[in-house]
Motif scaffolding. Structure first.
Motif, PDB file in Angstrom:
ATOM      1  N   VAL A   1     -14.126  11.590 -29.606  1.00  0.00           N
ATOM      2  CA  VAL A   1     -15.289  12.454 -29.732  1.00  0.00           C
ATOM      3  C   VAL A   1     -15.011  13.464 -30.829  1.00  0.00           C
ATOM      4  N   VAL A   2     -15.858  13.526 -31.843  1.00  0.00           N
ATOM      5  CA  VAL A   2     -15.728  14.615 -32.809  1.00  0.00           C
ATOM      6  C   VAL A   2     -16.817  15.645 -32.528  1.00  0.00           C
ATOM      7  N   THR A   3     -16.443  16.903 -32.642  1.00  0.00           N
ATOM      8  CA  THR A   3     -17.357  17.980 -32.272  1.00  0.00           C
ATOM      9  C   THR A   3     -16.924  19.296 -32.910  1.00  0.00           C
ATOM     10  N   HIS A   4     -17.886  20.230 -33.014  1.00  0.00           N
ATOM     11  CA  HIS A   4     -17.502  21.589 -33.399  1.00  0.00           C
ATOM     12  C   HIS A   4     -17.571  22.506 -32.174  1.00  0.00           C
ATOM     13  N   ASP A   5     -17.821  21.904 -30.975  1.00  0.00           N
ATOM     14  CA  ASP A   5     -18.023  22.705 -29.763  1.00  0.00           C
ATOM     15  C   ASP A   5     -16.712  22.862 -28.981  1.00  0.00           C
ATOM     16  N   LEU A   6     -16.120  24.051 -29.093  1.00  0.00           N
ATOM     17  CA  LEU A   6     -14.819  24.295 -28.463  1.00  0.00           C
ATOM     18  C   LEU A   6     -14.862  24.124 -26.942  1.00  0.00           C
ATOM     19  N   ARG A   7     -16.075  24.219 -26.357  1.00  0.00           N
ATOM     20  CA  ARG A   7     -16.180  24.098 -24.898  1.00  0.00           C
ATOM     21  C   ARG A   7     -15.845  22.694 -24.395  1.00  0.00           C
ATOM     22  N   LEU A   8     -15.883  21.715 -25.272  1.00  0.00           N
ATOM     23  CA  LEU A   8     -15.623  20.333 -24.829  1.00  0.00           C
ATOM     24  C   LEU A   8     -14.132  20.058 -24.619  1.00  0.00           C
ATOM     25  N   ARG A   9     -13.296  21.050 -24.962  1.00  0.00           N
ATOM     26  CA  ARG A   9     -11.853  20.801 -24.892  1.00  0.00           C
ATOM     27  C   ARG A   9     -11.383  20.430 -23.495  1.00  0.00           C
ATOM     28  N   LYS A  10     -12.106  20.903 -22.469  1.00  0.00           N
ATOM     29  CA  LYS A  10     -11.652  20.638 -21.098  1.00  0.00           C
ATOM     30  C   LYS A  10     -11.733  19.159 -20.704  1.00  0.00           C
ATOM     31  N   TYR A  11     -12.494  18.364 -21.447  1.00  0.00           N
ATOM     32  CA  TYR A  11     -12.631  16.933 -21.110  1.00  0.00           C
ATOM     33  C   TYR A  11     -11.569  16.065 -21.783  1.00  0.00           C
ATOM     34  N   ALA A  12     -10.767  16.663 -22.648  1.00  0.00           N
ATOM     35  CA  ALA A  12      -9.909  15.852 -23.522  1.00  0.00           C
ATOM     36  C   ALA A  12      -8.522  15.610 -22.949  1.00  0.00           C
ATOM     37  N   ASP A  13      -7.956  14.440 -23.256  1.00  0.00           N
ATOM     38  CA  ASP A  13      -6.544  14.179 -22.999  1.00  0.00           C
ATOM     39  C   ASP A  13      -5.714  14.685 -24.159  1.00  0.00           C
ATOM     40  N   ARG A  14      -6.357  14.689 -25.322  1.00  0.00           N
ATOM     41  CA  ARG A  14      -5.613  14.997 -26.540  1.00  0.00           C
ATOM     42  C   ARG A  14      -6.592  15.667 -27.493  1.00  0.00           C
ATOM     43  N   ILE A  15      -6.143  16.738 -28.132  1.00  0.00           N
ATOM     44  CA  ILE A  15      -7.029  17.481 -29.021  1.00  0.00           C
ATOM     45  C   ILE A  15      -6.384  17.612 -30.396  1.00  0.00           C
ATOM     46  N   MET A  16      -7.183  17.314 -31.422  1.00  0.00           N
ATOM     47  CA  MET A  16      -6.723  17.551 -32.784  1.00  0.00           C
ATOM     48  C   MET A  16      -7.781  18.370 -33.513  1.00  0.00           C
ATOM     49  N   TYR A  17      -7.363  18.997 -34.582  1.00  0.00           N
ATOM     50  CA  TYR A  17      -8.274  19.840 -35.341  1.00  0.00           C
ATOM     51  C   TYR A  17      -8.310  19.364 -36.776  1.00  0.00           C
ATOM     52  N   VAL A  18      -9.507  19.285 -37.337  1.00  0.00           N
ATOM     53  CA  VAL A  18      -9.591  18.920 -38.744  1.00  0.00           C
ATOM     54  C   VAL A  18     -10.219  20.102 -39.484  1.00  0.00           C
ATOM     55  N   GLU A  19      -9.497  20.555 -40.487  1.00  0.00           N
ATOM     56  CA  GLU A  19      -9.975  21.679 -41.274  1.00  0.00           C
ATOM     57  C   GLU A  19      -9.794  21.361 -42.748  1.00  0.00           C
ATOM     58  N   GLU A  20     -10.894  21.440 -43.480  1.00  0.00           N
ATOM     59  CA  GLU A  20     -10.892  21.079 -44.896  1.00  0.00           C
ATOM     60  C   GLU A  20     -10.210  19.732 -45.140  1.00  0.00           C
ATOM     61  N   GLY A  21     -10.546  18.766 -44.313  1.00  0.00           N
ATOM     62  CA  GLY A  21     -10.062  17.415 -44.511  1.00  0.00           C
ATOM     63  C   GLY A  21      -8.651  17.150 -44.030  1.00  0.00           C
TER      64      GLY A  21
END
Ligand code: ADP
Ligand code: MG
Length: 235
Positions: free
Chosen positions: A202-222
């Motif tokens: 799932v790609v998103t800009h909504d930080l609230r979705l973090r609770k559903y994730a097994d793994r979180i990554m961040y993409v900033e300026e590519g």
């Protein structure tokens, strides 16, 4: 444990767009593995490269450099026809704007990938109905998209993505057009699919979705990283 395995990888992938005399590095030298049985959340502010990343994983966009592997198969040099076959078998897509065909009912929308796969009508119809049941929207199977709420449309779209039983589900801002209650329903549905073994990205800009994730990554300026650099960018 539940036999997690790598179902897709990017190796040193970059995507460069040249328009006129400007060059945009939409994705910068990215290496990532995507696992089955996991909901992988890729967060990033608008314009950070999320859709580019997902489109390359989904073999819709060719990388400028680097390699894309789907189920250990290096697809980087595949022809457009071969990529279309990979997409049909291995990947389901879910979009912010649902992308349902408006003149078709929910059931007919879910049937489309099966028609493309040349499945016979009787089996296709059975499978499409059971997939709509799986995401709890079978009662709307004969309804046109414009008569469905946003949350209902997204369930139909998830059924369409799932009906060919692909190992990978790629979701581009799937909750961005939904109210918060429908958004949680959709995320819980995606969560269940990951529990059952799908690789859900799932790609998103909504930080609230973090609770559903097994793994979180961040993409900033590519650039992809494991750390959130600036929370202010997400407001
Ligand atoms: P996000 O989905 O995070 O908003 P995108 O992946 O859509 O980001 O875009 C990343 C960057 O690449 C942006 O600067 C965007 O303007 C640029 N970009 C994306 N697609 C194209 C394209 N087809 N042509 C030119 N630039 C593009
Ligand atoms: Mg985007």
């Amino acid at each position: 444990m539940n036999n997690k395995k790598i179902v897709a990888s990017l190796k040193d992938v970059s995507k460069v767009y040249k328009t006129g005399d400007t060059t945009i590095i939409a994705l910068d030298n990215t290496t990532v593995d995507i696992y089955s049985h996991e909901l992988t959340l890729i967060m990033g502010p608008s314009g950070s490269g999320k859709t580019t990343l997902l489109s390359i994983l989904g073999s819709v966009v060719y990388p400028s450099s680097g390699e894309v592997l789907i189920n250990n198969e290096n697809i980087s040099a595949y022809s457009e026809n071969k990529l279309a076959a990979i997409r049909l078998q291995k990947i389901g897509f879910v979009f912010q704007q649902f992308n349902l065909l408006q003149p078709l009912t929910a059931l007919e929308n879910v049937l489309q990938p099966l028609i493309l796969s040349k499945m016979d009508r009787v089996n296709a119809s059975k499978l499409a109905k059971s997939t709509l049941e799986k995401v709890n929207i079978a009662d709307k199977m004969h309804t046109l998209p414009r008569k469905l709420s946003g949350g209902q449309k997204q369930r139909v779209a998830i059924a369409r993505a799932l009906v060919t039983d692909p190992p990978i589900l790629l979701c581009d801002e799937p909750t961005a057009s939904l109210d918060s209650k429908s958004a949680s329903f959709v995320m819980e549905e995606l969560r269940l699919l990951a529990n059952e073994g799908k690789a859900v990205v799932v790609v998103t800009h909504d930080l609230r979705l973090r609770k559903y994730a097994d793994r979180i990554m961040y993409v900033e300026e590519g650039k992809l990283s494991d750390n959130l650099k600036n929370e202010e960018d997400y407001k």
